[in-house]
Design a protein around this motif. Structure first.
Motif, PDB file in Angstrom:
ATOM      1  N   GLN A 139     188.271  37.636 -39.361  1.00  0.00           N
ATOM      2  CA  GLN A 139     187.097  37.087 -40.065  1.00  0.00           C
ATOM      3  C   GLN A 139     186.626  38.051 -41.157  1.00  0.00           C
ATOM      4  O   GLN A 139     186.280  37.639 -42.257  1.00  0.00           O
ATOM      5  N   LEU A 140     186.647  39.325 -40.817  1.00  0.00           N
ATOM      6  CA  LEU A 140     186.179  40.330 -41.783  1.00  0.00           C
ATOM      7  C   LEU A 140     187.127  40.423 -42.978  1.00  0.00           C
ATOM      8  O   LEU A 140     186.680  40.455 -44.135  1.00  0.00           O
ATOM      9  N   ILE A 141     188.422  40.446 -42.700  1.00  0.00           N
ATOM     10  CA  ILE A 141     189.415  40.533 -43.780  1.00  0.00           C
ATOM     11  C   ILE A 141     189.277  39.335 -44.723  1.00  0.00           C
ATOM     12  O   ILE A 141     189.322  39.480 -45.946  1.00  0.00           O
ATOM     13  N   ASP A 142     189.061  38.145 -44.129  1.00  0.00           N
ATOM     14  CA  ASP A 142     188.926  36.923 -44.937  1.00  0.00           C
ATOM     15  C   ASP A 142     187.655  36.918 -45.777  1.00  0.00           C
ATOM     16  O   ASP A 142     187.594  36.231 -46.796  1.00  0.00           O
ATOM     17  N   SER A 143     186.634  37.647 -45.316  1.00  0.00           N
ATOM     18  CA  SER A 143     185.347  37.587 -46.027  1.00  0.00           C
ATOM     19  C   SER A 143     185.070  38.802 -46.912  1.00  0.00           C
ATOM     20  O   SER A 143     183.957  38.939 -47.431  1.00  0.00           O
ATOM     21  N   LEU A 144     186.054  39.665 -47.078  1.00  0.00           N
ATOM     22  CA  LEU A 144     185.835  40.844 -47.934  1.00  0.00           C
ATOM     23  C   LEU A 144     185.556  40.400 -49.367  1.00  0.00           C
ATOM     24  O   LEU A 144     186.320  39.613 -49.929  1.00  0.00           O
ATOM     25  N   GLU A 165     196.820  55.961 -50.741  1.00  0.00           N
ATOM     26  CA  GLU A 165     197.391  55.756 -52.074  1.00  0.00           C
ATOM     27  C   GLU A 165     197.202  54.298 -52.515  1.00  0.00           C
ATOM     28  O   GLU A 165     196.786  54.030 -53.643  1.00  0.00           O
ATOM     29  N   GLN A 166     197.474  53.379 -51.585  1.00  0.00           N
ATOM     30  CA  GLN A 166     197.351  51.955 -51.916  1.00  0.00           C
ATOM     31  C   GLN A 166     195.900  51.533 -52.154  1.00  0.00           C
ATOM     32  O   GLN A 166     195.630  50.624 -52.933  1.00  0.00           O
ATOM     33  N   LEU A 167     194.973  52.217 -51.477  1.00  0.00           N
ATOM     34  CA  LEU A 167     193.552  51.885 -51.644  1.00  0.00           C
ATOM     35  C   LEU A 167     193.056  52.175 -53.054  1.00  0.00           C
ATOM     36  O   LEU A 167     192.017  51.667 -53.471  1.00  0.00           O
ATOM     37  N   HIS A 168     193.808  52.995 -53.787  1.00  0.00           N
ATOM     38  CA  HIS A 168     193.382  53.378 -55.132  1.00  0.00           C
ATOM     39  C   HIS A 168     193.967  52.486 -56.225  1.00  0.00           C
ATOM     40  O   HIS A 168     193.851  52.805 -57.410  1.00  0.00           O
ATOM     41  N   HIS A 169     194.608  51.417 -55.820  1.00  0.00           N
ATOM     42  CA  HIS A 169     195.169  50.494 -56.818  1.00  0.00           C
ATOM     43  C   HIS A 169     194.645  49.076 -56.565  1.00  0.00           C
ATOM     44  O   HIS A 169     194.665  48.604 -55.423  1.00  0.00           O
ATOM     45  N   ALA A 200     195.050  44.627 -49.220  1.00  0.00           N
ATOM     46  CA  ALA A 200     196.006  44.631 -48.099  1.00  0.00           C
ATOM     47  C   ALA A 200     195.921  45.949 -47.329  1.00  0.00           C
ATOM     48  O   ALA A 200     195.976  45.966 -46.086  1.00  0.00           O
ATOM     49  N   ALA A 201     195.750  47.038 -48.057  1.00  0.00           N
ATOM     50  CA  ALA A 201     195.644  48.354 -47.404  1.00  0.00           C
ATOM     51  C   ALA A 201     194.377  48.430 -46.562  1.00  0.00           C
ATOM     52  O   ALA A 201     194.399  48.945 -45.437  1.00  0.00           O
ATOM     53  N   PHE A 202     193.279  47.893 -47.109  1.00  0.00           N
ATOM     54  CA  PHE A 202     192.019  47.951 -46.358  1.00  0.00           C
ATOM     55  C   PHE A 202     192.066  47.057 -45.124  1.00  0.00           C
ATOM     56  O   PHE A 202     191.431  47.364 -44.109  1.00  0.00           O
ATOM     57  N   SER A 203     192.826  45.994 -45.196  1.00  0.00           N
ATOM     58  CA  SER A 203     193.013  45.139 -44.011  1.00  0.00           C
ATOM     59  C   SER A 203     193.650  45.951 -42.887  1.00  0.00           C
ATOM     60  O   SER A 203     193.282  45.813 -41.716  1.00  0.00           O
ATOM     61  N   GLN A 204     194.596  46.793 -43.255  1.00  0.00           N
ATOM     62  CA  GLN A 204     195.233  47.660 -42.248  1.00  0.00           C
ATOM     63  C   GLN A 204     194.254  48.682 -41.703  1.00  0.00           C
ATOM     64  O   GLN A 204     194.292  49.028 -40.523  1.00  0.00           O
ATOM     65  N   VAL A 205     193.380  49.168 -42.579  1.00  0.00           N
ATOM     66  CA  VAL A 205     192.351  50.131 -42.148  1.00  0.00           C
ATOM     67  C   VAL A 205     191.441  49.467 -41.113  1.00  0.00           C
ATOM     68  O   VAL A 205     191.126  50.062 -40.073  1.00  0.00           O
ATOM     69  N   ILE A 206     191.047  48.233 -41.398  1.00  0.00           N
ATOM     70  CA  ILE A 206     190.171  47.498 -40.460  1.00  0.00           C
ATOM     71  C   ILE A 206     190.870  47.359 -39.103  1.00  0.00           C
ATOM     72  O   ILE A 206     190.295  47.662 -38.058  1.00  0.00           O
ATOM     73  N   GLU A 207     192.116  46.927 -39.140  1.00  0.00           N
ATOM     74  CA  GLU A 207     192.852  46.726 -37.879  1.00  0.00           C
ATOM     75  C   GLU A 207     193.027  48.033 -37.114  1.00  0.00           C
ATOM     76  O   GLU A 207     193.004  48.047 -35.888  1.00  0.00           O
ATOM     77  N   HIS A 208     193.189  49.116 -37.844  1.00  0.00           N
ATOM     78  CA  HIS A 208     193.436  50.411 -37.199  1.00  0.00           C
ATOM     79  C   HIS A 208     192.165  51.028 -36.613  1.00  0.00           C
ATOM     80  O   HIS A 208     192.220  51.648 -35.550  1.00  0.00           O
ATOM     81  N   TYR A 209     191.044  50.870 -37.311  1.00  0.00           N
ATOM     82  CA  TYR A 209     189.837  51.599 -36.907  1.00  0.00           C
ATOM     83  C   TYR A 209     188.754  50.739 -36.248  1.00  0.00           C
ATOM     84  O   TYR A 209     187.758  51.286 -35.759  1.00  0.00           O
ATOM     85  N   SER A 210     188.889  49.424 -36.253  1.00  0.00           N
ATOM     86  CA  SER A 210     187.778  48.588 -35.768  1.00  0.00           C
ATOM     87  C   SER A 210     187.399  48.899 -34.322  1.00  0.00           C
ATOM     88  O   SER A 210     186.213  49.012 -33.997  1.00  0.00           O
ATOM     89  N   SER A 211     188.381  49.082 -33.469  1.00  0.00           N
ATOM     90  CA  SER A 211     188.093  49.338 -32.054  1.00  0.00           C
ATOM     91  C   SER A 211     187.397  50.691 -31.853  1.00  0.00           C
ATOM     92  O   SER A 211     186.360  50.782 -31.191  1.00  0.00           O
TER      93      SER A 211
END
Lengths: 136, 185
Positions: free
Chosen positions: A31-36, B13-17, B23-34
């Protein structure tokens, strides 16, 4: 490293008792990824424009040009240029004559050198135009 | 489900482009959310509140991603944002409940026993109440050390405090919790 020991904490363990709904993180993440929202990111390796690269050199050139112009204006108003030139001519004449006299007197110059120097002086005198005397 | 390997150097590196950042931030969310959720949850106690604060944390990180130059670790940066968001949330909640900012955070544990997403026993309720009596920074230090077993060096970067001061803070927290148990048990 000294480890903090506590009988109470050892007995309780690390389970805080907090729980989350089943599949919470997967759902939350999606949900968060979709709403960024859209954001503007400046590429770090973006090449600087021609103006950005040339700007420091232009500033430097402008500074030197400014200094040169100021010096010219200053000299113009003080008349330094003509005065300096006249002083240089006088200094050169004195220096040349003094050098010749010193060389002749000290015997360093040969007879040929002395003759050549005297010829050049005589030529200079002969070429000088006599000022006309006013008729009374 | 096969997970993509998380390579933090490549991610930064990807976050700076512009074309790879999302897509890079999506991975950050998945990695750090818990990890961040549990840090926040132990501060705000309630699950729904923790979920809101976690969302705010990631949104804030994403909207200011251009300011993250990679000088600090990404985890340190995210932890700092999460802590700030948690404290801001608690202060807002105190204001809503007419509680002074100088008072401790025990009001957060008032409805813990009836919380749908808490299944701890009486001793665990008491521990959460004891932790809530600690000053906010001591709470953070205790939670990071006791539950997350975080190294003092990492904690030092996140909280901008010396390792010695953090050790002293943890020591005082444990003593206060023991005293609380002695008083209420």
């Amino acid at each position: 490293m000294k480890t903090e020991k506590s009988q109470i904490l050892d007995k309780l363990g690390k389970d805080s008792g907090f729980k989350v709904p089943e599949g919470f993180f997967e759902q939350f993440n999606q949900q968060l990824i979709d709403s960024l929202p859209d954001v503007q990111i400046t590429d770090v390796d973006e090449k600087p424009s021609m103006w950005v690269r040339v700007r420091p050199y232009l500033y430097m050139a402008a500074t030197f040009a400014g200094i040169w112009a100021m010096m010219n204006v200053f000299n113009h108003f003080n008349g330094t240029t003509d005065q300096t030139m006249r002083m240089n001519e006088i200094a050169a004449g004195i220096s040349q004559d003094n050098n010749a006299d010193e060389l002749i007197m000290s015997g360093v110059a040969s007879d040929y050198d002395i003759l050549t120097y005297e010829d050049s002086v005589n030529n200079d005198i002969a070429n000088e135009v006599e000022p006309e005397l006013p008729n009374n | 489900m096969a997970r993509t390997t998380y390579d933090e150097t490549a991610i930064i590196e990807q976050l700076h482009h512009q074309n790879t950042a999302r897509a890079a931030f999506s991975q950050v969310i998945e990695h750090y959310s818990s990890t961040l959720y549990w840090q926040i949850r132990r501060m705000v106690i309630d699950h729904d509140d923790a979920s809101d604060v976690l969302q705010n944390t990631f949104i804030k990180a994403w909207t200011s991603i251009d300011h993250f130059r990679g000088d600090a670790k990404l985890s340190t940066w995210l932890y700092k944002i999460a802590i700030n968001e948690s404290i801001t949330f608690i202060n807002k909640k105190k204001a809503q409940n007419n509680i002074s900012l100088d008072d401790d955070d025990t009001f957060l544990t008032n409805s813990l026993e009836s919380d749908e997403w808490f299944d701890g026993d009486q001793a665990q309720v008491l521990l959460q109440q004891a932790i809530a009596t600690l000053p906010e920074k001591q709470r953070l230090v205790f939670n990071m050390r006791y539950y997350d077993e975080m190294k003092y060096e990492d904690m030092s970067e996140i909280l901008n405090t010396s390792v010695g001061a953090l050790k002293a803070s943890y020591h005082h927290a444990v003593k206060k919790i023991e005293a609380f148990f002695a008083e209420h048990d």
